[in-house]
Structures are given as C-alpha cells and as structure tokens.
Design an enzyme around this catalytic site. Structure first.
Site, PDB file in Angstrom:
ATOM      1  N   ARG A 122      37.153  62.757  52.156  1.00 26.27           N
ATOM      2  CA  ARG A 122      37.951  61.837  51.333  1.00 26.27           C
ATOM      3  C   ARG A 122      37.142  60.616  50.899  1.00 26.27           C
ATOM      4  NH1 ARG A 122      39.795  61.584  56.560  1.00 26.27           N
ATOM      5  NH2 ARG A 122      39.588  59.590  57.655  1.00 26.27           N
ATOM      6  N   TYR A 123      35.972  60.407  51.543  1.00 25.51           N
ATOM      7  CA  TYR A 123      35.153  59.247  51.202  1.00 25.51           C
ATOM      8  C   TYR A 123      33.992  59.585  50.271  1.00 25.51           C
ATOM      9  CZ  TYR A 123      37.593  57.178  55.193  1.00 25.51           C
ATOM     10  OH  TYR A 123      38.550  56.721  56.055  1.00 25.51           O
ATOM     11  N   THR A 124      33.537  60.814  50.282  1.00 26.04           N
ATOM     12  CA  THR A 124      32.342  61.168  49.514  1.00 26.04           C
ATOM     13  C   THR A 124      32.716  61.785  48.172  1.00 26.04           C
ATOM     14  OG1 THR A 124      32.225  63.356  50.555  1.00 26.04           O
ATOM     15  CG2 THR A 124      31.022  61.554  51.625  1.00 26.04           C
TER      16      THR A 124
END
Length: 889
Positions: A122-124
């Site tokens: 979800r961050y990359t």
C-alpha cells in the site's frame, strides 16, 4: 450424520490415488509455478505481472501506480494464489541487485542487499521499465498464443514475445518437485552477440560461443575466479562458478592497513556477511582485525571497511575471509527450463537455439499478421479507387436506394465490390471526393503494394526473415547494451589453497627424542656468544629431549625420513605452531608413523618436482644411495619407502644435493671419508644403496653432508660434551668410495664421541640442542678453526648428565639479534630488585676470549638458573613491547 448417496462414492486403491494425485501436483508446480519458459525466461507469476502492467497501461512514460492496485488486478484476473507471492515476485523484479536488467521500475522501499524487506504494497508504487517494453513488443500482433485464465473469463499470454534473451539476461531460480533451476544472469550485449553468431553459424561450438559470452555478469558485480566452472556449466548445463568480492588493501597511516570491500558476490546478504566476520573475530578464528564497519551509502555504493592491526598481514587476513565467510562463495548452475512444456536440462547453445527459434516464430507470425492487415487495407483502397473512378454512378446508386442494406447490395452487384469495400464506400466522407484525397488514396495504395511485396519476401525467404531478426536484436543491443560488471580473473583461483592463508615466514621445526613435534618463528632464538647458557627451547617430559631441528619457510615442504627407511611429507605450516616452552604434539598426530618408527632426518625442500636435485642417503652401517628428488614428489599421507636395507641397519641421514657435490660421511669415532657424488649411480626410490665407508668395530655413521669440489667451506665437528671446531674442507682429501676415511678429531673423555659432522661457510648461526631441551644459538664464525686432529673448543657449558643431542645450521638474520649486552646478565634478588653481575671468562678454552654468562645462586640449581634468566628475559621483552606500543599510540 446422513450417509452420502452411493453414486457419489468411488472406491480407489490408495496407492494409485496417491501416485496420480502427487504426479498431478508435481506437474502443476513444475509447469505452472517454479520453472521458467526457455523462450521468455519467465515463470507464470512474472509473466502475469508484466502482462497486467501492460494491460493497465503502466508504461515508463506514465505515472507510477500503487503496487496494491497492480497486485489486486493480477490476482483477480490471472494469478489466484495470494497477494504476497505476487508482490514478492514484483519486488524482486524491481531490485537492481537481484535482476541484471530490472523489469519493474519501483518507487519507494523495495528492500536492500542487507535482507531488509520491501515496504507494504500500500506504500510502494511501480510501473514498467523501458526494457520491459521489449518483452511485450508486438504482443497484440498475433505473435504468441493466448490461453484462458483460471476461470475462463479472461485471456492471458502463454509466453511473451521477449525481444531480448531474458532467460539468460536476468537468470532464474526456483525449486520444483524433484528438480530445481538456478540460471545466472548475463550481459545483454554479450548475449545478443552470441545469438547473432549462432544465427550465422548454426554449427557453432560452445567454445566459439564463449568468445562472445565470456560468462555470467552479476548485478552486484564482483569477481569470477577462473573459467573452468563457466565452461563446464555452459557445456553440460550444470557447474559451479566461484564468486569473490572485490576488495582492496589501503594504507591508513602509521603503518596500518585496512581492507575495503566494494563489491560482494551475487545473492549474498551483506548484513549477514558482516555478522559472520564479526563472529569469526569474536571466536578468535581470524586474528588481526581491530574494527569492522559498514560505510555503504547511495553516494559511495557498497563499502565495508575492515581495519587491520599494525603487526598483522592484511593479505593473509583477506584470504582467510575469502575462505571462511561469504566474501567468496559459489554459484551452483543448474540450467533447467521448460522446453515445449516439459522440464529439460539445457546447455548454453540449446538455450540460445530455443530463443532464436522463438524469435523467428514471433517475427514470422508478426509478418503474417501485418500481411493480412496490409491486404485487408489494400482491398478497401481498391474499392475506394473504383468509387472515385465512378463517383457519379456511385452517388446515383446510393440516392436511389431506400436503405443502407439496399445501397450496399446495389453497389456490390453493379460494381463487383465485396461487402467490406461497399461498406467502406458508404462510410466514406464527402471531402474524400476531392482531387487531393484521390491522390492520397492512390499513393497509399501503391505504398501498400510495395509493403505487401516486402512482407511476402520475408515469409518466402528464411534468410531474409533471419536477417530481420538480427537487425532487431542489434537495435535492442545498441539501445540497452552496457559494459559487463563482473570481472573474470583467469588463473588457478578455483580452489583457495591453505598456503594462501599462511604468511610466508622463516620457522624452526623441532622434534624431540620421544617424537613430539612443533614449529616456532626463527626469531624466537636470539643470537648469543659462545659459551652462553642459551634459552629454554622447550619444556620436555622426563627422559625426553630435543633430537632434531630444521629451519625452513612455512610454504616449504618438509620430508621426514625415518630409521625404517620410509619418507613422509608435510608443508611447513602444517606443523602446529606452539609456544617456546611447549613440548609439542606427538608426531603421529601429524604423520602416520608405523610401529617402532622414529624420524631420523627432516629436510626442507621448496620444489619437489626439480629434475636437477638429488637425495643422498647414509645408513648406520655405512651404506649410501643417491636418488632423484623428483622420485619423492608424490608422497601419500601414510608415507612411502625411501630406501631398502638389511634388518640390522637403519637410516642415519639424508642430504639434498645438486648432483655435482662431494659426499662427506663421518662416524662417531671421528673418521671421515670424502668422495665425489658422481661415483654414486642414481637409483630408484626403493633401491638398496652401496657401501660408502668401511667401519671399524664399534663405530657407526653419525653424519652425512656435502661440499663443492673446490669449496672454501669448512667441516664443523661437534662432540657430545659440547666441544667443537672448524676445519677447512680441503684438509680432507678425495678418496674412493668405500674406504675407511681419515681422522677428523681426537676423541677423549673430555670432549666425547662425535655427534655432528656438517659443512659450514662461517656465515651461519648454529643451534645446539641438549638432552635437557636447552637451545643455544651462536655465530659459527666465533668457533675456532683448528686442524683435523684437534679436540675443539667449548661451545656450550653443560650441567651434570647433560650432553649435546643435535646440532642445526640457521641462516644468519640480523633482525633476530638483540642489542642487549651479551657480556652481562641480570638476576632477580629476593627483594625483587635487579642485580647486575659480571660475566666470567672460561680460561679452560684456548683461542679467543669466550664470554660465558654465569648466574650463581645458592637457592637455584642449574635448571633453576635457566628458569630465572628466562623469566627475566620474558619480562624484559614484555616491557620493550609495551614501550613500543605506547610510542605508536
């Protein structure tokens, strides 16, 4: 519980069911999960990720999209096996230390060489790299087959067009059922050059391919040691390639050094590598490292710094690190890939052949697709040309028609048009009726005819098609090719020898009467004046004493000749290094001696293969033999026969010669014979010798040595009571082998029988060893020169029941000499103060003044005096070392 209907129960043998179910599972893992396809080098999960990126339009010129979105789309449409496996595969394709040519352009934390995991999906964010487009190029031109996805609602590619050889470019690894694959990455420029060479010469050999493809090219760079492993892997599909870190030794001031590692082997976890080094230092398995730190950064790249202690050998430490840590490791090549849907072990040429065939198929199918499209367009243009030629009639026909269907049928019937042509005319805009548009249609039509002709030529001529493949590969090479990162070092690097880990230094190897052996640095023994008490060379067991001593380099060979006529071999460093006072280890722990077998001679040799050197043997009964040194180059651990003789005889000594020496044989009753070595015919290794000297009753051979014909050397004679002398070699005339010899010393109760006869130049040091384990080192030049009949002068003062057990020559080394005043010594009184005592002169000995160190003490016997002096000397050395360390700080 309700019973199941009988119709839903199928009885099966459990063995058959297990066999079939396991085979189904195994084939599913092999074909659909773990092994790459030989054509595009991708496993299904990687292929689905890249196709999903392409379908979502995540090309390099578009913005990044969340990894979670990519993973979700791939999982929902093509790969229903869990999001973690998809994300992990995508992360790996984005890591520039895992893939030689990354296929995913990741933004965010995608892990590190230290084994750090990537951030949550979800961050990359991610998108395709530019080179990935070449894997997917022409995928929509019917170049490959599509298959149904897992639920039949989508279509996915069975293989990608793969316009560059990705299998070898990025490599692959995977574990299936009953098999595994491990293919190293390569340089794209070299690979395409190899494919081009193969396309021009289908019969090309692996060796010829290796002129283009030097070897694997790892993303982490580093070194490959030798080409034998590469060649074996390329020829058979299996092999082991030795990888090594790139490290340099730098000076850091103050005479200190550091080891700097800038590149590490492929797939090595840098953090674990550093932990392993620290563990070895902590456990004292590697000595000499004072500091270890990781200075890796985005600016400097990989940089691991290892500080080395001032007195340590950085090269030896580095070699130890290579052998005991992942700084050097191996890559096990196992080139298994799916060929026509079946797992197969392939070699380098087979991999390139399959790829080239795939490219020919892709280009052929693309050409066929383009030809169909071109013909379809030409067909439409032909209809438009007809319409423009009969524009008034076309318009009239259309106006007279009530519906589109009637108009189309009328056009087809009246102008002999196809349905597609009629539809194109109906769809044509009025502006295309202008003269300019007419010219454009005509030009396009003629251009299409030429294009169709070119496409048909490609399909008709295999060589033209192959040349097109070459041109496209060359274009990719020129756009994406780069220099290789991994350096291949040629030479004997495949196996790191123990010798590479040992500093070359001069050592002393001692052997006791009871067969205890050890080695010490030659500098342990300080040069002293004649008559000195010496230093304690070892603490022997009761009734044991040092019997033999030899000096050599740690890298030299040591040949051990036993009284039974056998020979054993060790390297100098294979003998354990122990303290000066240690008794050593049993020699049977180092070499496999037979029962009742003792070492009679130790010889140091640098080159056992030399054809110019010989070994001369002498037995107690006066038998001699000459044999070529090369006969002893291959000696097993359990030894070999060196000489054969009678049961009542034994081997006394062996000497290394050049083949042009004079042989000197001395006996315990002071007889010596000198004869030319050339009178000894070289014999085989196991042969019996010939008579060298005729012995008188009760006499036996005690010494064997060699001298040059016109030598200025001297014969050194040492007796058991510590007396010795030098006599010019030329005082001993040449005689025939087998004679009784001539007198070399006068034997009396005062000096005792002869224990050593050897030749010296006067430039050596002499080590004299007593049965009490006391060793004295003195300058041979200080020993008086006397005639053959002289008794000699005192060389060492012996206590009661002491006698000289062995004597050895040592090369003079000024660095080993101490600067202390040898004419005085210090003792420690009861109150702890140091008292200086004058040396006394032994007036019993003729010749030059002899400085003898004497310590008088009522509380200590002779052994005690030696221990007091040794304790004091040890403390003096510690004080000197401490002062030196303080000065350095």
């Amino acid at each position: 519980m309700a019973e199941l209907p009988q119709s839903r129960i199928n009885e099966r043998n459990i063995t058959s069911e297990m066999r079939e179910s396991f085979l189904d599972y195994a084939m599913s893992v092999i074909v659909a999960r773990a092994l790459p396809d030989v054509r595009d080098g991708l496993k299904p999960v990687h292929r689905r990720i890249l196709y999903g990126l392409n379908e979502q339009g995540m090309t390099p010129d578009k913005s990044y999209k969340k990894s979670a979105r990519i993973v979700g789309d791939v999982m929902g449409k093509y790969h229903p096996h869990g999001d973690s496996s998809i994300y992990e595969a995508m992360v790996r394709m984005a890591q520039d230390f895992s893939y030689r040519y990354p296929l995913v352009d990741g933004q965010g934390n995608f892990g590190s060489m230290d084994g750090d995991g990537a951030a949550a999906m979800r961050y990359t964010e991610a998108r395709m790299t530019k080179i990935t487009l070449e894997l997917l190029r022409d995928i929509n031109k019917d170049t490959i087959d599509f298959i149904d996805n897992y639920d039949g609602n989508e279509r996915e590619p069975s293989v990608l067009p793969a316009r560059f050889p990705n299998l070898l470019a990025n490599g692959a690894s995977g574990i299936a059922v009953g098999m595994a694959t491990n293919i190293p990455p390569h340089n794209l420029t070299e690979l395409i050059n190899g494919v081009l060479s193969l396309s021009k010469n289908p019969d090309i050999s692996i060796a010829e391919l290796m002129e283009d493809i030097e070897g694997p090219d790892f993303p982490t760079a580093g070194l490959i040691l030798g080409k034998s492993g590469i060649r074996r892997a390329y020829e058979t599909g299996r092999g082991s390639i030795q990888m090594r870190s790139r490290a340099v030794i730098e000076e850091r001031g103050g005479g200190r050094q550091r080891i700097v590692v800038t590149e590490i082997p492929f797939q090595v976890n840098k953090a674990r590598m550093i932990e392993k080094i620290a563990e070895l230092v902590r456990d004292k398995k590697i000595d000499g490292i004072t500091d270890l730190r990781d200075e890796t950064s985005l600016r400097t790249g990989v940089r691991v710094v290892i500080d080395v202690r001032k007195d340590a050998n950085a090269s030896v430490i580095l070699n130890n690190l290579y052998k005991q840590t992942p700084l050097q490791t191996s890559f096990g090549v196992n080139m298994i890939a799916l060929v026509n849907g079946r797992p197969k072990l392939i070699n380098l040429k087979e991999a390139l052949v399959h790829y080239l065939e795939h490219q020919k198929t892709v280009v052929r199918r693309r050409t066929q697709y383009n030809l169909r499209k071109a013909k379809d367009r030409a067909h439409i243009l032909e209809g438009l040309r007809i319409a423009l030629d009969h524009i008034d009639e076309i318009i009239s026909t259309i106006r007279e028609s009530d519906t589109d269907k009637v108009a189309m049928e009328s056009l087809q019937q009246r102008f002999k048009l196809s349905e597609k042509q009629a539809q194109a005319i109906l769809d044509m805009r009025l502006r295309r009726l202008t003269g300019l548009e007419r010219d454009k249609i005509e030009a396009e039509y003629n251009e299409l005819l030429n294009y169709i002709s070119e496409l048909e030529t490609i399909l008709a001529d295999e060589e033209v098609l192959l040349q097109l493949v070459r041109d496209e590969l060359t274009e990719i090479r020129d756009r994406f090719g780069d220099d290789r990162r991994t350096e291949i070092q040629l030479g004997g690097f495949e196996d790191l020898e123990d010798e590479d880990l040992i500093p070359e230094e001069q050592i002393v190897i001692t052997l006791s009467h009871n067969n205890y052996i050890k080695r010490l640095p030659v500098s342990t023994y300080r040069a002293q004046n004649r008559g000195g008490r010496g230093v304690q060379g070892m603490n022997t067991l009761e009734e044991d004493f040092v019997s033999q001593l030899v000096t050599l380099s740690t890298h030299d060979h040591v040949l051990f000749f036993t009284n039974k006529g056998r020979v054993y071999k060790l390297k100098g460093y294979e003998v354990p290094e122990l303290s000066r006072q240690s008794k050593g280890i049993p020699v049977v722990n180092a070499i496999e001696l037979e029962n009742d077998e003792v070492i009679s001679t130790m010889i140091a040799v640098k080159d056992l293969e030399s054809e110019d050197n010989f070994l001369v043997f002498a037995t107690k009964r006066g038998v001699v033999k000459r044999s070529a040194l090369s006969n002893f180059s291959r000696i097993n651990r359990n030894g070999k026969i060196a000489i054969s003789f009678r049961e009542d005889d034994e081997l006394i000594a062996v000497r290394l010669t050049s083949g042009q020496e004079d042989i000197l044989i001395g006996t315990s009753h002071a007889s010596l014979i000198r004869f030319p070595e050339s009178t000894l015919r070289p014999l085989g290794r196991t042969a019996t010798g010939v008579k060298g000297i005729t012995l008188r009753e009760g006499d036996e051979v005690v010494g064997l040595d060699v001298a040059h014909a016109n030598s200025v050397d001297e014969v050194l004679v040492v007796t058991e009571n510590g007396y010795g002398k030098r006599t010019p070699v030329n005082d001993y005339r040449l005689s025939n082998r087998g004679g009784k010899g001539i007198k070399t010393a006068t034997i009396t109760e005062r000096n005792g029988n002869v224990v050593c006869i050897t030749t010296v130049t006067g430039e050596e040091d002499l080590m004299i060893v007593t049965n009490a384990g006391v060793i004295i080192r003195l300058d041979v030049a200080d020993i008086s020169q006397n005639g053959r009949a002289a008794q000699g002068v005192r060389l060492i003062r012996l206590g009661d029941d002491q006698f000289v057990s062995t004597v050895a020559k040592v090369k003079e080394d000024a660095e080993d000499e101490t600067n202390e005043d040898e004419q005085s010594t210090s003792t420690v009184s009861e109150d702890g103060t140091e008292q200086q005592r004058e040396a006394v002169v032994n007036d019993e000995t003729p010749g030059n003044a002899i400085h003898t160190e004497v310590i008088d003490s009522e509380e200590n016997d002779e052994d005690g005096r030696i221990e007091v002096r040794q304790d004091f000397m040890d403390r003096v050395e510690e004080d000197i070392q401490q002062s030196s360390d303080e000065d350095e700080e």
